[in-house]
Write a protein that holds these residues in place. Structure first.
Motif, PDB file in Angstrom:
ATOM      1  N   GLY A  73     -11.877   1.782  -5.135  1.00  0.00           N
ATOM      2  CA  GLY A  73     -12.979   1.879  -6.601  1.00  0.00           C
ATOM      3  C   GLY A  73     -14.343   1.218  -5.909  1.00  0.00           C
ATOM      4  O   GLY A  73     -15.457   1.568  -6.280  1.00  0.00           O
ATOM      5  N   THR A  74     -14.253   0.157  -5.400  1.00  0.00           N
ATOM      6  CA  THR A  74     -15.403  -0.472  -4.813  1.00  0.00           C
ATOM      7  C   THR A  74     -16.219   0.417  -3.945  1.00  0.00           C
ATOM      8  O   THR A  74     -17.673   0.703  -4.131  1.00  0.00           O
ATOM      9  CB  THR A  74     -15.304  -1.803  -3.984  1.00  0.00           C
ATOM     10  OG1 THR A  74     -14.310  -2.675  -4.484  1.00  0.00           O
ATOM     11  CG2 THR A  74     -16.518  -2.358  -3.418  1.00  0.00           C
ATOM     12  N   PHE A  75     -15.729   1.320  -3.176  1.00  0.00           N
ATOM     13  CA  PHE A  75     -16.313   2.361  -2.181  1.00  0.00           C
ATOM     14  C   PHE A  75     -16.894   3.460  -3.308  1.00  0.00           C
ATOM     15  O   PHE A  75     -18.269   3.450  -3.240  1.00  0.00           O
ATOM     16  CB  PHE A  75     -15.436   3.102  -1.575  1.00  0.00           C
ATOM     17  CG  PHE A  75     -15.847   4.165  -0.618  1.00  0.00           C
ATOM     18  CD1 PHE A  75     -16.804   3.963   0.427  1.00  0.00           C
ATOM     19  CD2 PHE A  75     -16.030   5.686  -1.157  1.00  0.00           C
ATOM     20  CE1 PHE A  75     -17.184   5.049   1.264  1.00  0.00           C
ATOM     21  CE2 PHE A  75     -16.679   6.655  -0.765  1.00  0.00           C
ATOM     22  CZ  PHE A  75     -17.287   6.296   0.263  1.00  0.00           C
ATOM     23  N   TYR A  76     -16.396   3.758  -4.271  1.00  0.00           N
ATOM     24  CA  TYR A  76     -16.931   4.772  -5.133  1.00  0.00           C
ATOM     25  C   TYR A  76     -17.897   4.164  -6.243  1.00  0.00           C
ATOM     26  O   TYR A  76     -18.818   4.898  -6.729  1.00  0.00           O
ATOM     27  CB  TYR A  76     -15.707   5.397  -5.990  1.00  0.00           C
ATOM     28  CG  TYR A  76     -14.919   6.289  -5.140  1.00  0.00           C
ATOM     29  CD1 TYR A  76     -15.476   7.357  -4.523  1.00  0.00           C
ATOM     30  CD2 TYR A  76     -13.540   6.083  -5.106  1.00  0.00           C
ATOM     31  CE1 TYR A  76     -14.584   8.175  -3.702  1.00  0.00           C
ATOM     32  CE2 TYR A  76     -12.685   6.839  -4.208  1.00  0.00           C
ATOM     33  CZ  TYR A  76     -13.344   7.989  -3.569  1.00  0.00           C
ATOM     34  OH  TYR A  76     -12.462   8.955  -2.740  1.00  0.00           O
ATOM     35  N   ASN A  77     -17.993   2.872  -6.383  1.00  0.00           N
ATOM     36  CA  ASN A  77     -19.039   2.353  -7.123  1.00  0.00           C
ATOM     37  C   ASN A  77     -20.218   2.471  -6.366  1.00  0.00           C
ATOM     38  O   ASN A  77     -21.495   2.327  -7.031  1.00  0.00           O
ATOM     39  CB  ASN A  77     -19.025   0.715  -7.428  1.00  0.00           C
ATOM     40  CG  ASN A  77     -17.900   0.525  -8.311  1.00  0.00           C
ATOM     41  OD1 ASN A  77     -17.388   1.318  -9.039  1.00  0.00           O
ATOM     42  ND2 ASN A  77     -17.290  -0.810  -8.309  1.00  0.00           N
ATOM     43  N   TYR A  78     -20.439   2.434  -4.894  1.00  0.00           N
ATOM     44  CA  TYR A  78     -21.572   2.650  -4.183  1.00  0.00           C
ATOM     45  C   TYR A  78     -21.889   3.982  -3.727  1.00  0.00           C
ATOM     46  O   TYR A  78     -23.033   4.596  -3.588  1.00  0.00           O
ATOM     47  CB  TYR A  78     -21.691   1.803  -2.866  1.00  0.00           C
ATOM     48  CG  TYR A  78     -21.377   0.340  -3.360  1.00  0.00           C
ATOM     49  CD1 TYR A  78     -22.835  -0.330  -3.278  1.00  0.00           C
ATOM     50  CD2 TYR A  78     -20.375  -0.199  -3.540  1.00  0.00           C
ATOM     51  CE1 TYR A  78     -22.862  -1.452  -3.950  1.00  0.00           C
ATOM     52  CE2 TYR A  78     -20.383  -1.611  -3.934  1.00  0.00           C
ATOM     53  CZ  TYR A  78     -21.715  -2.471  -3.916  1.00  0.00           C
ATOM     54  OH  TYR A  78     -21.589  -3.563  -4.409  1.00  0.00           O
ATOM     55  N   PHE A  79     -20.721   4.887  -3.626  1.00  0.00           N
ATOM     56  CA  PHE A  79     -20.860   6.113  -2.879  1.00  0.00           C
ATOM     57  C   PHE A  79     -19.704   7.262  -3.769  1.00  0.00           C
ATOM     58  O   PHE A  79     -18.853   6.798  -3.877  1.00  0.00           O
ATOM     59  CB  PHE A  79     -20.416   6.564  -1.548  1.00  0.00           C
ATOM     60  CG  PHE A  79     -21.605   5.327  -0.644  1.00  0.00           C
ATOM     61  CD1 PHE A  79     -22.726   6.036  -0.362  1.00  0.00           C
ATOM     62  CD2 PHE A  79     -21.228   4.403  -0.169  1.00  0.00           C
ATOM     63  CE1 PHE A  79     -23.503   5.084   0.384  1.00  0.00           C
ATOM     64  CE2 PHE A  79     -22.092   3.381   0.469  1.00  0.00           C
ATOM     65  CZ  PHE A  79     -23.296   3.936   1.071  1.00  0.00           C
TER      66      PHE A  79
END
Length: 201
Positions: free
Chosen positions: A44-50
């Motif tokens: 989820g953190t990854f998808y917050n940025y990319f």
């Protein structure tokens, strides 16, 4: 401000780790899960940025565009327009010199995949627009003759910059040598501007 700084640091860490994995295994063979494991973050953190894995590759181009805007703002009060422009492009070439393998990998992958073409073209258009706006402001300050065609000049400068990038990618030449080549081409364009009655600098 600190929170924004930490967010940017995390985004850069995700980008760096992703590029490292792409280099080791190939872009197509790396999953988002592998990236998040390498970074020690949740998906989820990854998808917050990319929004997707492919967006990681676009980050370099977006960062360069941000660098262009920052350079324009930082140097806009310099009286010499030619030096403003050369400083702007020099900053971009120094990114090649600092991380040549990373830049080559990202650009090569983006050229290989059709999915990136439209996104990259939008970024190039924003790059050209930023130069056009800067040239228009230079006219207002008397640094460039009113009759100079800002859009045409910006288009030519954009063209020789990306031509230099392609030469650097294909020839494996040192980034500073490519900057020297760019400056020679830039000087030809600048003489053309002056020949049309622009302000001499």
């Amino acid at each position: 401000m600190l929170r924004a700084s930490r967010k940017q640091e995390l985004k850069e860490r995700i980008f760096t780790q992703s590029i490292k994995l792409f280099k080791e295994k190939g872009f197509d063979n790396v999953t988002v899960e592998e990236i998040t494991q390498a970074c020690g973050i949740a998906k989820g953190t990854f998808y917050n940025y990319f929004p997707r894995k492919e967006a990681v590759l676009l980050h370099l181009a977006v960062s360069q565009l941000e660098s262009v805007h920052e350079s324009i703002q930082h140097n806009k009060n310099m009286p010499d327009l030619k030096q403003q422009l050369l400083h702007l492009f020099s900053n971009l070439f120094h990114q090649y010199a600092e991380q040549p393998d990373m830049v080559r990998l990202v650009v090569s992958e983006m050229m290989r995949a059709d999915m990136f073409i439209s996104a990259e073209m939008r970024i190039i258009e924003k790059f050209r627009q930023a130069l056009t706006s800067h040239l228009e402001e230079a006219k207002d300050k008397g640094q460039l003759a009113k009759q100079a065609a800002s859009e045409d000049i910006a288009a030519v400068l954009t063209g020789i910059y990306f031509n230099s990038l392609m030469i650097w990618l294909s020839a494996g030449t040192d980034a500073l040598q490519i900057e020297t080549l760019f400056q020679r081409h830039f000087d030809i364009v600048w003489e053309g501007i002056r020949s049309r009655g622009a302000v001499k600098q």
